[in-house]
Design a protein around this motif. Structure first.
Motif, PDB file in Angstrom:
ATOM      1  N   VAL A 293       0.754  -1.109   0.045  1.00 52.36           N
ATOM      2  CA  VAL A 293      -0.122  -0.160  -0.086  1.00 52.36           C
ATOM      3  C   VAL A 293       0.712   1.452   0.145  1.00 52.36           C
ATOM      4  N   ALA A 294       1.888   1.218   0.805  1.00 51.52           N
ATOM      5  CA  ALA A 294       3.002   2.228   0.925  1.00 51.52           C
ATOM      6  C   ALA A 294       3.309   2.758  -0.738  1.00 51.52           C
ATOM      7  N   LEU A 295       3.913   1.513  -1.404  1.00 50.79           N
ATOM      8  CA  LEU A 295       4.433   1.846  -2.609  1.00 50.79           C
ATOM      9  C   LEU A 295       3.583   2.368  -3.634  1.00 50.79           C
ATOM     10  N   PHE A 296       2.210   1.706  -3.552  1.00 52.19           N
ATOM     11  CA  PHE A 296       1.274   2.163  -4.513  1.00 52.19           C
ATOM     12  C   PHE A 296       0.794   3.756  -4.107  1.00 52.19           C
ATOM     13  N   ALA A 297       0.926   4.028  -3.080  1.00 51.57           N
ATOM     14  CA  ALA A 297       0.546   5.500  -2.611  1.00 51.57           C
ATOM     15  C   ALA A 297       1.764   6.388  -2.948  1.00 51.57           C
ATOM     16  N   ALA A 298       2.722   6.109  -2.778  1.00 49.13           N
ATOM     17  CA  ALA A 298       4.030   6.842  -3.215  1.00 49.13           C
ATOM     18  C   ALA A 298       3.967   7.069  -4.804  1.00 49.13           C
ATOM     19  N   ARG A 299       3.924   6.101  -5.491  1.00 48.91           N
ATOM     20  CA  ARG A 299       3.788   6.073  -7.039  1.00 48.91           C
ATOM     21  C   ARG A 299       2.573   6.838  -7.451  1.00 48.91           C
ATOM     22  N   ALA A 300       1.536   6.572  -6.733  1.00 51.72           N
ATOM     23  CA  ALA A 300       0.325   7.231  -7.271  1.00 51.72           C
ATOM     24  C   ALA A 300       0.388   8.741  -7.018  1.00 51.72           C
ATOM     25  N   THR A 301       0.929   9.321  -6.056  1.00 49.79           N
ATOM     26  CA  THR A 301       0.923  10.577  -5.498  1.00 49.79           C
ATOM     27  C   THR A 301       2.037  11.325  -6.575  1.00 49.79           C
ATOM     28  N   ALA A 302       2.964  10.536  -7.000  1.00 47.67           N
ATOM     29  CA  ALA A 302       3.945  11.090  -8.116  1.00 47.67           C
ATOM     30  C   ALA A 302       3.343  11.279  -9.134  1.00 47.67           C
ATOM     31  N   THR A 303       2.364  10.495  -9.621  1.00 49.67           N
ATOM     32  CA  THR A 303       1.784  10.383 -10.901  1.00 49.67           C
ATOM     33  C   THR A 303       0.674  11.304 -11.061  1.00 49.67           C
ATOM     34  N   VAL A 304      -0.098  11.491  -9.813  1.00 50.08           N
ATOM     35  CA  VAL A 304      -1.259  12.314  -9.835  1.00 50.08           C
ATOM     36  C   VAL A 304      -1.120  12.985  -8.402  1.00 50.08           C
ATOM     37  N   PRO A 305      -0.457  14.228  -8.266  1.00 48.04           N
ATOM     38  CA  PRO A 305      -0.359  15.016  -7.010  1.00 48.04           C
ATOM     39  C   PRO A 305      -1.392  15.038  -6.019  1.00 48.04           C
TER      40      PRO A 305
END
Length: 691
Positions: free
Chosen positions: A174-186
């Motif tokens: 979940v932490a990885l997905f959230a980090a990459r999602a934030t980088a993709t969609v601020p």
């Protein structure tokens, strides 16, 4: 040393493109291995993060390596003969020489501790093994870290299998997905409102880092609440729009397909056929379900070993018999190939028929010394049994569903799955004609048996009639079964239940359901006697039940014998005896995976320990009892506001210990995981032997 410093820095490791999430335990293991061993290989399926983990570990190790850390990326290398050239180029060997190139590389790397990272070795495996062995023999201070979907097979190689990321709502996936999602969609933020949904996406993708990163990128065009729905076609959805990642990681399909290309035709065929299993399988199941055509059953064990080496299949623990499993993503890829081969229907039918046979074998051997083995085997095969039942429920012949769901009566009833079994049996019966042969009779009997445990006990009163039909079909003596009386007794009508109970002497002889009901008759007699406070008679009947079960090596029903001996002990003021027998009952229930029964016995242990004057232990066990009701999947039965037993003992123990102390020790018990809870209740090692 020629390779020590280039361009003001040691080695050629690229900077990490983004934040590194998790893997602390793996990094510690790698650091330890590189401190003592010379060759470490990270294995695992495609996209699991071997390359990124190796790069991170190399960055950490570089600090203590004067000779540097050097990365050799092999994914684009197609000609194994050029492997040594790739190593020379990556380590900046500029010398032109007539000497053998590998010898020149060895000399180039000599002089100081140095780390060589060979990334993605599986497609040039033999040449990698040869080159690494030569390098290690001639460069004494060299350490080699490799990533590969299968081991190199070099002497001294230390393996670390890289697993997917942990999947809990607060874990690394979940932490990885959230980090990459934030980088993709601020604008994306992980919140309490969406955390469970994100965790479901991560679980659907097996916690595979590549899949999570590709899914996060899709948030640019997909609302987060629709992403999970779209993962049904995950290989088409998860396509990377960016180019910096290696070609084999551009899409999830390509990443898994890379492993597929490394397989022989027979390995690919077995991979496709194994995709019909749910949860896992053993060798016998694989041989039965997957053989046929060019694939002989005798070849399957060796092919399984090969697929395991290539990280397509994983061994599931070290127990015997050995079980295997595949990640859901890998299974989905194989299922697509199976459909393309036109074999899906035939292989799924063989899967169904194998588990129909397993269910019948278990029924035959349930009341005997193999009971614990069958409980464990069927619990391990639970997902496959569900799949087989679902397949039967779609078959044109309704008899197959009736037979399978009915044959599993012992699993539904004794292993804690009565609600599931009842639902399946009702579906099977709805599809079948109202009257029919032995399969219909068996299903009716099994359905009415499992209604003895849930609340709607009135339906249980027709079990006797159902068993009469079954006994006639199987040419067994027809008894007057006591379930009508049991239903009345549970509702508190003890006097009437005693009249309707029937005689133990009327119990049938035979095997399977008939033999089971012979024992059930004794258990219900003990139950009724306990309800009438006839504790001496209850204990005598329960001891007879224990003796009958001991002759057969049977655990599940024998545990109820111990239960009623313990209950009688409390009623007769023999608390020590009650504790011994309750512990024996709990150990047996846990061994055969009867979580519902274990929770009920835990309640009895509360009373037994309180009767001994062990109020703190009783309060802690009251917390354990509630924990076990939740583990049984029936949390409402363990809620203090729903259970008279819990309310009464909470009142007594609060009065004895005080509110603060009671809350503390009961909370301690409730916080334990099920295994620790059982260990506390048993006061030591798990043991189902005679008290």
């Amino acid at each position: 040393m020629a390779a020590s410093v280039q361009g003001g820095r040691t080695g050629n490791l690229p900077a990490e493109a983004n934040s590194f999430i998790g893997r602390r335990a793996e990094l510690a293991v790698i650091a330890g291995l590189l401190g003592t061993e010379r060759l470490v290989t990270l294995t695992g399926p495609g996209g699991v993060g071997k390359s990124r983990l190796a790069l991170r570990a190399a960055h950490a190790a570089r600090v203590g390596l004067p000779g540097g850390a050097w990365l050799v990326e092999l994914s684009e290398l197609r000609n194994p003969d050029l492997l040594t050239n790739a190593v020379a180029q990556a380590t900046r060997l500029a010398e032109q020489t007539l000497r053998p190139l590998l010898q020149a590389v060895c000399e180039h790397l000599e002089g100081a501790p140095v780390l060589l990272v060979l990334d993605t070795c599986e497609h040039v495996l033999d040449e990698c093994a040869r080159v690494v062995q030569e390098l290690l023999a001639n460069v004494p201070q060299l350490r080699v870290l490799t990533t590969s979907r299968q081991p190199l097979g070099v002497p001294g190689e230390q393996l670390l299998t890289v697993a997917p990321l942990p999947l809990g709502e607060r874990d690394d996936a979940v932490a990885l997905f959230a980090a990459r999602a934030t980088a993709t969609v601020p604008s994306f933020a992980l919140t309490d409102a969406n955390r469970a949904h994100v965790a479901a996406v991560c679980a659907r993708l097996d916690g595979i880092p590549l899949a999570l990163e590709l899914a996060a990128v899709r948030l640019r065009g997909f609302p987060s609440d629709r992403l999970l729905e779209g993962l049904g076609s995950r290989f088409d959805l998860l396509v990377s729009p960016a180019r910096p990642r290696p070609a084999r990681h551009q899409t999830l399909r390509t990443a898994i397909g890379w492993s597929h290309e490394l397989c022989t035709p027979l390995e690919r065929l077995l991979w496709a056929r194994l995709s019909v299993f749910a949860g896992g399988w053993d060798v016998e199941a694989a041989e039965f379900v997957c053989h046929g055509g060019p694939l002989d059953a005798e070849e399957i064990l060796a092919l399984l070993a090969s697929l395991t080496e290539k990280s397509i299949v994983a061994r599931d623990g070290q127990e015997s018999p050995v079980r295997y499993r595949m990640l859901d993503t890998v299974r989905s890829f194989g299922a697509e190939w199976l459909t393309g081969l036109g074999e899906q229907e035939a292989v799924r039918r063989r899967h169904r028929d194998y588990f129909r046979w397993i269910a019948r074998q278990g029924e035959t051997e349930w009341l005997g010394p193999g009971q614990r083995m069958w409980a464990e085997r069927l619990s391990a095969e639970h997902a496959n049994l569900r799949l087989a039942v679902d397949e039967c429920l779609t078959a044109p012949e309704p008899e197959t569903a009736l037979e399978l769901t009915g044959s599993l009566w012992y699993f539904w009833f004794a292993c804690g799955f009565t609600e599931e079994g009842r639902a399946y049996l009702e579906r099977a019966l709805r599809r079948a004609p109202k009257e029919g042969g032995p399969e219909h009779t068996l299903a009716v009997w099994a359905h009415r048996l499992v209604t003895v445990v849930p609340d709607d006990l009135e339906a249980a009163e027709s079990v006797s009639a159902a068993y009469v039909w079954l006994a006639e079909e199987r040419h067994l003596p027809v008894p007057a079964l006591p379930l009508t009386g049991a239903s009345l007794a549970v509702r508190g009508e003890s006097a009437r239940s005693a009249v309707l109970y029937g005689s133990v002497g009327q119990a049938p002889a035979g095997h399977g359901g008939a033999e089971f009901f012979q024992l059930l008759t004794l258990a219900l007699q003990a139950y009724l006697l306990a309800g009438q406070a006839a504790f001496e008679r209850c204990a005598a009947v329960a001891e007879r039940l224990r003796a009958e079960c001991a002759e057969r090596g049977e655990l599940w029903m024998r545990a109820w014998g111990d239960f009623f001996v313990a209950l009688s002990g409390i009623g007769l003021g023999r608390a020590e005896e009650a504790v011994r027998h309750a512990r024996a009952a709990l150990a047996a229930k846990w061994r055969v995976h009867d979580r519902l029964g274990a929770a009920a016995v835990a309640d009895l242990l509360v009373a037994a320990q309180a009767a001994r004057g062990e109020d703190e232990l009783a309060a802690r066990l009251l917390g354990v009892s509630r924990r076990l009701w939740y583990a049984a999947g029936l949390p409402q039965l363990g809620r203090p506001d729903r259970t008279v037993f819990h309310r009464e003992y909470e009142r007594r123990l609060r009065a004895s210990l005080g509110d603060a102390r009671f809350s503390e020790v009961a909370g301690d018990g409730r916080a334990l995981d099920p295994e620790a809870a059982i260990a506390l209740a048993l006061g030591g090692a798990l043991d189902a032997s005679d008290p």
